[in-house]
Design a protein around this motif. Structure first.
Motif, PDB file in Angstrom:
ATOM      1  N   LEU A   1      42.151  43.583  28.891  1.00  0.00           N
ATOM      2  CA  LEU A   1      42.001  43.617  30.348  1.00  0.00           C
ATOM      3  C   LEU A   1      40.712  44.369  30.693  1.00  0.00           C
ATOM      4  N   PRO A   2      39.775  43.727  31.419  1.00  0.00           N
ATOM      5  CA  PRO A   2      38.543  44.426  31.791  1.00  0.00           C
ATOM      6  C   PRO A   2      38.806  45.444  32.897  1.00  0.00           C
ATOM      7  N   PRO A   3      37.948  46.441  33.042  1.00  0.00           N
ATOM      8  CA  PRO A   3      38.178  47.498  34.045  1.00  0.00           C
ATOM      9  C   PRO A   3      38.346  46.955  35.454  1.00  0.00           C
ATOM     10  N   GLU A   4      37.570  45.917  35.812  1.00  0.00           N
ATOM     11  CA  GLU A   4      37.619  45.414  37.186  1.00  0.00           C
ATOM     12  C   GLU A   4      38.935  44.720  37.520  1.00  0.00           C
ATOM     13  N   ALA A   5      39.767  44.414  36.492  1.00  0.00           N
ATOM     14  CA  ALA A   5      41.070  43.788  36.748  1.00  0.00           C
ATOM     15  C   ALA A   5      42.081  44.783  37.319  1.00  0.00           C
TER      16      ALA A   5
ATOM     17  N   PHE B   1      44.313  38.381  35.933  1.00  0.00           N
ATOM     18  CA  PHE B   1      43.240  38.147  34.966  1.00  0.00           C
ATOM     19  C   PHE B   1      43.513  36.900  34.128  1.00  0.00           C
ATOM     20  N   ILE B   2      44.760  36.706  33.716  1.00  0.00           N
ATOM     21  CA  ILE B   2      45.104  35.508  32.955  1.00  0.00           C
ATOM     22  C   ILE B   2      44.854  34.254  33.794  1.00  0.00           C
ATOM     23  N   ASP B   3      45.141  34.313  35.080  1.00  0.00           N
ATOM     24  CA  ASP B   3      44.819  33.189  35.963  1.00  0.00           C
ATOM     25  C   ASP B   3      43.317  32.911  35.953  1.00  0.00           C
ATOM     26  N   LEU B   4      42.525  33.961  36.015  1.00  0.00           N
ATOM     27  CA  LEU B   4      41.068  33.808  35.980  1.00  0.00           C
ATOM     28  C   LEU B   4      40.622  33.153  34.673  1.00  0.00           C
ATOM     29  N   VAL B   5      41.182  33.623  33.554  1.00  0.00           N
ATOM     30  CA  VAL B   5      40.829  33.059  32.247  1.00  0.00           C
ATOM     31  C   VAL B   5      41.220  31.590  32.176  1.00  0.00           C
TER      32      VAL B   5
END
Length: 411
Positions: A187-191, A198-202
């Motif tokens: 998980l990146p910091p901005e998440a 984040f998984i939706d973004l990926v």
């Protein structure tokens, strides 16, 4: 090696007076041929077997290379690496030696997030320059094919940058590179802690964009309590299926979330790590033909004590590959020869299993078995020629490289 005839008819080269470990499917053990020869034309093997059984026409006008009794194996394959990364995490290693816990290292800015920060700050050319010495170390041991994952960018532009850098490595060196999109790595910091978003973004944005540009040959993810759940990984795998990309999975490394079964359900090329995989997982992998990729470097480096269930894999006929898992945090390893020794010493793999694991089964784990991984007619002329008396030496030695010559696509 003495060249006996430098003329080349139709690009034909012949390595003779050799001992072969063909690694061919269905052959006994290593597929040994004591008095063997390999012939290649235009980068493809046209014959591999007993010298006495070779068609006489192959010797006519070929460039002949006398191997003087040396051993020839398929070129080695490192089927699981995170080779493209920026900087290193030696400071974390030092902290852990001094007694710091994983959480303390993370609070000090360490862990995968540290590598994300470093990769985002590096240019594509920086990444290539930093990664080339790691690739060169593998090539120097006879490696002809390397898989390279992304996963330290964790946003669209930096994931693409990482994959482009990996492709560049294959343009700058005589080696086959396979790229794997590992957007679901951490998980990146901005998440801000929101794993589902984040998984939706990926799955909905980053993966389709990477696929549209043809930057990835496969899709991977990290299914673990500290990373992503099986349910979250199914969303990524569904997106990979929509994009027409095969999948693989970091599974069951630190706990049993049944990642091996998840990988098998999606017909994954491989499931990797697998320290906590149970019998149901092994059975599912065997049925699906999913390769178990064994990564002893990470086990050793993080001082793990739970070994992968090698006995279950044997019992159920799961194919086993072996790889370095080269990465800056948990396996800064760039020797596939040493990796074999670790697989044998730490996990009890046999010599035959270890050598198959970095040739035939590593090719299978990348979906490349029709192309490379064994010495058979029709496959790429990727060879490693060794100054050894018996193949066990390749597994037995530590810190010693007996490579005499490396051949990639016949050259």
């Amino acid at each position: 090696m003495a060249a006996e005839n430098k003329s080349r008819a139709g690009g034909l080269r012949l390595w003779r007076n050799a001992r072969l470990a063909t690694m061919a499917e269905g052959s006994a053990g290593l597929g040994v041929v004591d008095h063997g020869a390999v012939a290649a034309r235009d980068g493809r093997i046209v014959y591999a077997g007993p010298e006495s059984g070779m068609p006489a026409t192959l010797a006519q006008g070929a460039e002949m290379i006398d191997c003087e009794g040396r051993w020839i194996t398929p070129g080695l394959i490192d089927c699981h690496t995170h080779l493209v990364h920026a900087g290193n995490r030696a400071n974390e290693f030092e902290m852990r030696l001094a007694g710091a816990t994983y959480e303390e290292v993370a609070r000090a800015g360490g862990g995968i997030v540290s590598s994300v920060k470093s990769l985002r700050a590096a240019s594509e050319d920086d990444l290539v320059a930093q990664s080339l010495p790691r690739l060169d170390a593998l090539i120097a041991e006879g490696v002809t094919t390397v898989e390279i994952k992304s996963g330290y960018g964790l946003d669209l532009e930096n994931e693409k940058k990482s994959l482009r850098a990996a492709r560049q490595l294959g343009e700058q060196r005589p080696v086959t590179i396979r790229t794997t999109f590992l957007g679901a790595h951490a998980l990146p910091p901005e998440a801000k802690g929101d794993k589902d978003a984040f998984i939706d973004l990926v799955a909905k944005e980053i993966l389709p964009a990477v696929a549209a540009e043809g930057l990835a040959d496969a899709v991977d993810g990290f299914c673990e309590g500290i990373a992503f759940s099986p349910e979250q990984m199914t969303r990524v795998f569904d997106a990979a299926k929509m994009a027409g990309l095969p999948v693989k999975l970091h599974a069951d490394q630190l706990s049993n979330l049944h990642g091996a079964e998840l990988a098998a359900r999606y017909g994954a090329l491989s499931a990797d790590h697998l320290e906590y995989t149970d019998e149901a997982g092994a059975m599912a992998m065997a049925k699906a033909g999913t390769v178990a990729t064994i990564l002893p470097g990470a086990y050793y480096f993080i001082r793990e004590t739970k070994k992968p269930p090698i006995g279950l894999f044997r019992q159920h006929g799961v194919r086993m590959a072996v790889a370095t898992d080269n990465n800056p945090g948990t396996s800064p390893l760039t020797s596939l020869l040493l990796t074999m020794n670790m697989a044998a010493t730490l996990f009890g793999l046999t010599v035959d299993e270890s050598l198959a694991g970095i040739t035939r089964e590593a090719a299978r784990a990348l979906g490349l078995l029709a192309e490379t991984g064994t010495l058979e007619a029709g496959k790429s002329a990727d060879l490693a020629i060794w100054n050894i008396e018996r193949p066990a030496e390749l597994v037995y030695r530590m810190g010693f490289n007996p490579l005499h010559a490396r051949i990639w696509r016949g050259q």
